[in-house]
Design a protein around this motif. Structure first.
Motif, PDB file in Angstrom:
ATOM      1  N   UNK A 150       0.853  -1.177   0.000  1.00 25.79           N
ATOM      2  CA  UNK A 150       0.000   0.000   0.000  1.00 25.79           C
ATOM      3  C   UNK A 150       0.894   1.233   0.000  1.00 25.79           C
TER       4      UNK A 150
ATOM      5  N   UNK B 104       1.651   5.486   0.070  1.00 26.95           N
ATOM      6  CA  UNK B 104       1.354   6.519   1.076  1.00 26.95           C
ATOM      7  C   UNK B 104      -0.117   6.909   1.047  1.00 26.95           C
ATOM      8  N   UNK B 105      -0.713   6.847  -0.129  1.00 28.18           N
ATOM      9  CA  UNK B 105      -2.109   7.266  -0.242  1.00 28.18           C
ATOM     10  C   UNK B 105      -3.073   6.098  -0.070  1.00 28.18           C
ATOM     11  N   UNK B 106      -2.554   4.913   0.314  1.00 25.14           N
ATOM     12  CA  UNK B 106      -3.437   3.790   0.540  1.00 25.14           C
ATOM     13  C   UNK B 106      -4.004   3.184  -0.725  1.00 25.14           C
ATOM     14  N   UNK B 107      -3.501   3.632  -1.883  1.00 31.02           N
ATOM     15  CA  UNK B 107      -4.041   3.129  -3.140  1.00 31.02           C
ATOM     16  C   UNK B 107      -3.565   1.691  -3.389  1.00 31.02           C
ATOM     17  N   UNK B 108      -4.333   0.996  -4.212  1.00 31.08           N
ATOM     18  CA  UNK B 108      -4.008  -0.373  -4.584  1.00 31.08           C
ATOM     19  C   UNK B 108      -2.962  -0.333  -5.701  1.00 31.08           C
TER      20      UNK B 108
END
Lengths: 468, 292
Positions: free
Chosen positions: A142, A144-148
């Motif tokens: 993941x 820094x922005x939690x994106x996949x």
């Protein structure tokens, strides 16, 4: 900075002003909202051309199939087979967002045949994604922005293209990748990680895949695991043709070496080839934007005839794509896949090839192209044996040892397998000796009636006449 | 027990900044920071300096059973704030904020905006609707701003209530307050729109682009007049820059929107108009601060 406080309790602060209720709605806000809507205008082009997403557009607008082919003909020594290959690749692309079984394609050709050029030309379009040095489709990482950050999330609704499939099969994670792609073919995929509470599941994936490589790719036998790939071969040109191609390549090399390369981007300096790439990319964009229209233009075709043809193609390929399990210690042995998936893929391919060419019927060229894919998908030892038997009418074991380039034990195993899957049958025939007196029994192998009929239809040849 | 070296705040490692931003007392040595747990209060909350992963050895607060990272820490903090404000807690503060921002208390609570005890926590989401950013709406030198949690990237406001399958038009506004004001109006009058807010006109994550594929998109940014230089040059700023930036990203995406419209203040075609106050926004129009 003060901490929140012990045991997580918030510290109460008194408010400075007395709370008042927010303004009540009087319908005035609706009028104001409507005013906002009345101020809307379409965003002009000059206001939306500043930002570069990072992928510079390397395509040129093109909505003409014939024009694109002409451009390729002007820069390469062209054969009909090359057009068939390019047509099938474009058919895979146009099928990306259509419902149903996806088209996965393996393009097999010798080194220097031009397959990588086709792949690179298609990759100029943003609808195609280059897939090389692949380690897997899923990632638990993941950002820094939690994106996949999984690959599968990025390639959805795009056509994956691997220009050098040989590199892929030599990767240590090849088996893992191929097992993942079998599920991805069904439009679903998932991953479970031991350090995450939630599993990742994807549904509704549309990710057709084209892998180009040499015939070494055929060594990766995926038949027992449910091979999802259709195959098309680009055969080597004849000797005269080869000499002409080499002469053309030599001329091109001479022109290239006279100029300085543009090091910023590895572009070809031959203008015609660059234009062919751009037009191909542009045509891909056009196909993706107009796939529905092009495909629906074929609604008036003779559906029953096409369906019947594809059913037979599916049965044919299922028979010959089957392989015996050469490891005798394994339990799974004489099985073949059901032809349903293949039937679906061939029908889809036929429709999409016609749509790429902008036709409203299935032309002979498209028929021949799909037939070529059927044959190429079926190629292998099983097909080789059956073809020899078909052309000869019947063959004994001794004769098979001569025509098939395999050890005898392997040939016997293949024959037993072909009998088990109802492709070949063993027949005891009576033979007269040279003296014409006593009779001798011999065993020969013939194709079953069902398979003989299929081969006649697909190969477009008459079967060989039997000696007896 | 190793002696903790107290370092200057300026030297705070990036991995500890999200925790410090939300009130965790960070004193660290080379490897770990051991401090009071913001969830249970025990002095056993350990944050690894290298990775930013945290764990409380008493309450074991976690999403996965294996501690927290900065994203899950934000989500857990937000859950805690929700619990603290349950049953209409902190009502006085909500009413003041609602009055100030021109929305209702229900709108604020529905959006997950929570009173933390000293300021407001405003959640923001990634392209998949997962909360990955928690802004603090605080007073900085006489004005209130939404500050992002450091190192956690940008988040989109309202993404949690965005339905990707809906065919309604999508309005993109600047900031959380415009988003809430518009959302309240839309819901009150059953209008068929969805609204999301971006944290700034120059902030638009590429991963958000897929949300708008095939949809009718409307950009409603502020009325920002260009900056005039001494030599007569004009430089676009604010809303106009946002139109260019976001508009071009949307148009160039692999799955572009079906259509893109923008709020053309005053019908000038420029994205701003001198007929309205500089910096006027959607909320100003809806609350009547701007005369139309």
């Amino acid at each position: 900075m003060p901490s929140i406080g012990s045991k997580g309790k918030t510290k109460k602060r008194s408010s400075k002003k007395v709370a008042q209720a927010p303004p009540q709605s009087t319908g005035d806000d609706l009028r104001r909202f409507q005013w906002l809507l009345d101020q809307l205008s379409p965003l002009p082009d000059e206001m939306s051309s500043d930002c570069n997403l990072g992928n510079q557009d390397k395509t040129q607008e093109c909505d003409d199939y014939e024009g694109m082919i002409r451009q390729w003909k002007s820069c390469m020594r062209w054969r009909d087979e090359m057009e068939q290959v390019l047509l099938v690749m474009l058919a895979v692309i146009i099928s990306t967002e259509q419902k149903g079984d996806q088209l996965f394609l393996m393009l097999l050709a010798n080194a220097g045949s031009g397959k990588t050029r086709f792949c690179d030309a298609l990759l100029t379009s943003q609808h195609c994604h280059a897939l090389e040095h692949l380690t897997g489709f899923h990632s638990g990482w993941k950002g820094d922005d939690g994106e996949d950050y999984s690959l599968i999330a990025r390639v959805d609704r795009k056509t994956m293209i691997t220009p050098e499939g040989d590199v892929l099969i030599s990767s240590p994670s090849f088996a893992q990748v191929m097992s993942q792609q079998r599920r991805i073919f069904d439009g679903k995929s998932g991953a479970s990680y031991k350090n995450q509470k939630e599993d990742k599941n994807y549904e509704g994936l549309r990710t057709p895949w084209i892998i180009a490589g040499t015939h070494t790719l055929m060594d990766s036998d995926q038949s027992r695991l449910g091979d999802r790939f259709l195959k098309i071969h680009m055969s080597s040109p004849g000797l005269d043709e080869k000499r002409m191609i080499q002469e053309r390549v030599a001329v091109s090399a001479f022109e290239s070496v006279m100029e300085v390369s543009n090091a910023q981007d590895k572009e070809l300096n031959e203008g015609k080839m660059a234009k062919a790439y751009q037009m191909t990319g542009g045509f891909v964009n056009f196909l993706r934007d107009n796939s529905q229209t092009r495909i629906r233009a074929l609604m008036s075709i003779n559906v029953e005839e096409v369906q019947e043809l594809c059913v037979q193609y599916g049965e044919f390929a299922a028979d010959f794509r089957a392989r015996p399990n050469l490891d005798e210690n394994k339990e799974s042995n004489d099985t073949k896949e059901e032809p349903n998936r293949l039937t679906s893929q061939f029908l889809r391919l036929m429709i999409c090839c016609a749509a790429v060419r902008g036709e409203d019927t299935i032309s002979d060229f498209v028929h021949n192209t799909v037939r070529k894919v059927v044959i190429d998908t079926s190629k292998g030892r099983t097909f080789e044996m059956a073809t020899e038997i078909f052309r000869a009418g019947e063959l004994s074991m001794r004769q098979l040892y001569v025509v098939i380039n395999l050890p005898e034990a392997r040939i016997r195993k293949f024959i037993r397998f072909l009998i088990a899957i109802d492709v070949v049958r063993k027949v005891d025939v009576k033979m007269r000796t040279n003296r014409g007196t006593s009779r001798k029994r011999a065993s020969v192998y013939r194709l079953t009636t069902r398979v003989k009929k299929l081969m006649r239809m697909v190969l477009n040849e008459a079967p060989g006449k039997r000696a007896h | 027990m190793p002696k903790l070296k107290k370092k200057k705040v300026d030297d705070c490692p990036d991995t500890l900044k999200p925790y410090r931003f939300h009130g965790v007392d960070v004193n660290w040595d080379e490897k770990n920071c051991t401090t009071e747990c913001p969830f249970c209060g025990a002095d056993k909350f350990v944050i690894k300096v290298e990775t930013g992963q945290a764990r409380c050895f008493v309450c074991n607060v976690s999403e996965t059973g294996r501690g927290l990272n900065k994203s899950s820490f934000l989500r857990k903090m937000h859950e805690r704030y929700v619990a603290l404000n349950a049953n209409h807690g902190s009502g006085e503060f909500y009413e003041n904020l609602a009055q100030d921002r021109g929305v209702t208390v229900d709108t604020l609570r529905d959006a997950g905006i929570m009173w933390t005890g000293r300021d407001w926590a405003v959640p923001a989401y990634n392209g998949d609707g997962k909360m990955t950013q928690l802004y603090r709406y605080i007073k900085v030198e006489k004005k209130r701003v939404c500050l992002p949690t450091p190192t956690c990237g940008a988040g989109m406001f309202g993404r949690d209530q965005f339905d990707p399958k809906s065919k309604h038009q999508v309005i993109i506004v600047e900031g959380v307050w415009d988003m809430l004001s518009l959302r309240e109006t839309i819901r009150r009058h059953n209008q068929k729109f969805q609204v999301v807010g971006i944290p700034g006109v120059n902030v638009f994550n590429n991963y958000w682009l897929k949300m708008f594929g095939g949809k009718d998109v409307i950009l409603m940014f502020d009325n920002d007049s260009p900056k005039e230089h001494a030599d007569g040059r004009k430089t676009d700023k604010g809303g106009v820059v946002g139109l260019r930036y976001v508009g071009s990203k949307l148009k160039q995406s692999v799955s572009p929107p079906k259509s893109i419209k923008f709020l053309d203040w005053g019908g000038t075609g420029l994205g701003y108009s001198g007929d309205f106050k500089d910096g006027a926004d959607v909320r100003d129009v809806l609350t009547g601060s701007v005369t139309i």
